[in-house]
Design a protein around this motif. Sequence first.
Motif, mmCIF file in Angstrom:
data_model
loop_
_atom_site.group_PDB
_atom_site.id
_atom_site.type_symbol
_atom_site.label_atom_id
_atom_site.label_comp_id
_atom_site.label_asym_id
_atom_site.label_seq_id
_atom_site.Cartn_x
_atom_site.Cartn_y
_atom_site.Cartn_z
ATOM 1 N N SER A 46 -28.362 -58.263 -31.916
ATOM 2 C CA SER A 46 -28.460 -59.260 -32.979
ATOM 3 C C SER A 46 -29.689 -59.092 -33.859
ATOM 4 O O SER A 46 -29.781 -59.706 -34.909
ATOM 5 N N CYS A 262 -22.033 -64.595 -29.053
ATOM 6 C CA CYS A 262 -21.466 -63.756 -30.108
ATOM 7 C C CYS A 262 -20.395 -62.834 -29.516
ATOM 8 O O CYS A 262 -20.584 -62.253 -28.450
ATOM 9 N N TYR A 264 -19.118 -60.078 -30.965
ATOM 10 C CA TYR A 264 -19.094 -58.707 -31.490
ATOM 11 C C TYR A 264 -19.254 -57.684 -30.364
ATOM 12 O O TYR A 264 -20.074 -57.856 -29.471
ATOM 13 N N CYS A 273 -22.590 -58.120 -28.010
ATOM 14 C CA CYS A 273 -23.837 -58.770 -28.433
ATOM 15 C C CYS A 273 -24.092 -59.978 -27.530
ATOM 16 O O CYS A 273 -23.180 -60.747 -27.238
ATOM 17 N N SER A 275 -26.218 -62.449 -28.181
ATOM 18 C CA SER A 275 -26.877 -63.543 -28.894
ATOM 19 C C SER A 275 -26.173 -64.885 -28.694
ATOM 20 O O SER A 275 -24.951 -64.988 -28.774
ATOM 21 N N CYS A 302 -22.800 -64.080 -34.187
ATOM 22 C CA CYS A 302 -24.154 -64.456 -34.596
ATOM 23 C C CYS A 302 -24.277 -64.121 -36.082
ATOM 24 O O CYS A 302 -23.422 -63.437 -36.647
ATOM 25 N N HIS A 305 -24.056 -60.400 -37.001
ATOM 26 C CA HIS A 305 -22.751 -59.742 -36.948
ATOM 27 C C HIS A 305 -21.737 -60.362 -37.908
ATOM 28 O O HIS A 305 -20.809 -59.684 -38.350
HETATM 29 ZN ZN LIG Z 1 -24.066 -60.764 -32.514
#
Ligand SMILES: [Zn+2]
Length: 337
Positions: A46, A262, A264, A273, A275, A302, A305
């Motif tokens: 992130s 997140c 992603y 990710c 985050s 996030c 992303h």
């Molecule tokens: Zn992310």
Amino acid sequence: MLTLSNDNLITAVRSLVKEERRITRDILDHINEVERRRLFADLGFSSIFDWLVKDIGYSESAAYRRMQAARMLRAVPEAAGKLESGVLGLTVLSKVQTLIRADEKRTGEKISAQEKSEILTKVESCSGREAEHRLAQHFPHVAAVPTEKIRAISEDQVSAQVTFTREQFEKLKRIQELLSHTHVDTSNASLLDAAMDVFLEKKDPLRKTVKPRIAPCDTAAEAESAESVRPKSAKISTSLRPVQTVKPSIRNHVFKKSGGQCEYRDQKTGHRCSSRHFLEIDHIRPRALGGTNVPENLRVLCRTHNLLMAECAFGREKIETFRKPRTNLVSGQCSIS
Ligand SMILES: [Zn+2]
């Protein structure tokens, strides 16, 4: 090593330290380039800090120092030579960058490259303590603010040293007074825990009850008709379609599905990710390309992303023009999908 004479040993250390400084400068230049290209986002991280810690393997403090020092070199390129010659160290560069950002945030005004260069000149060849003293004089409002120390003391306990303003502390004392006739635990930790629960119950989508009403809105037309129109103040003047808010029950459902993280993933490595900050609802098929607010078209990303996906859909150049007016965005909404 043991066969080196005393003189040669000292010469070898001098030579290695010189090499270390050169490598440090190279590392900072490379970190700047990774940040400029935003490669950490492609890899499923992130932020540049997140990438330096979780992928490269620096400790948090080492990563922070390098990230901040790299940014300082970006702002004042001539400082790179001073880093290499030992006139300025990594820690001092990082400290100056941190204070500059804190002061810019406080005043709302940017500090010029010229002034940044002058600040660096003031702390050249200083010991750590002397540099801190000079920086405290230059940044009296932000340099004296004590940092909050957080330390894990066991698997389920964390020690956090917090500094209150007098006003904040009086509130805490007042609550303790009000509860003094009860059997309620009035320790600072318990009171903060109770306050945090109240906040989280209101704001954390993971705590909100999801009513099983997703199905009735499961068609694009129904989901669209159920939406409220985005507030006037949050409109952005772009060629893309204005954003409408996603129904709260659908938002909560999507947040719960994500586990508050997140979603992603780097396609190559499968790294997801981690985050849990600045999470936003993203339209998998962007609204500007016909995507709707049905749950199947929504996911949690996030900010980094969400932006990366928008760049993939519309091109970086176009998205760059939307990044500046971020304050116009409705909290928790993707403005460009
Ligand atoms: Zn992310």
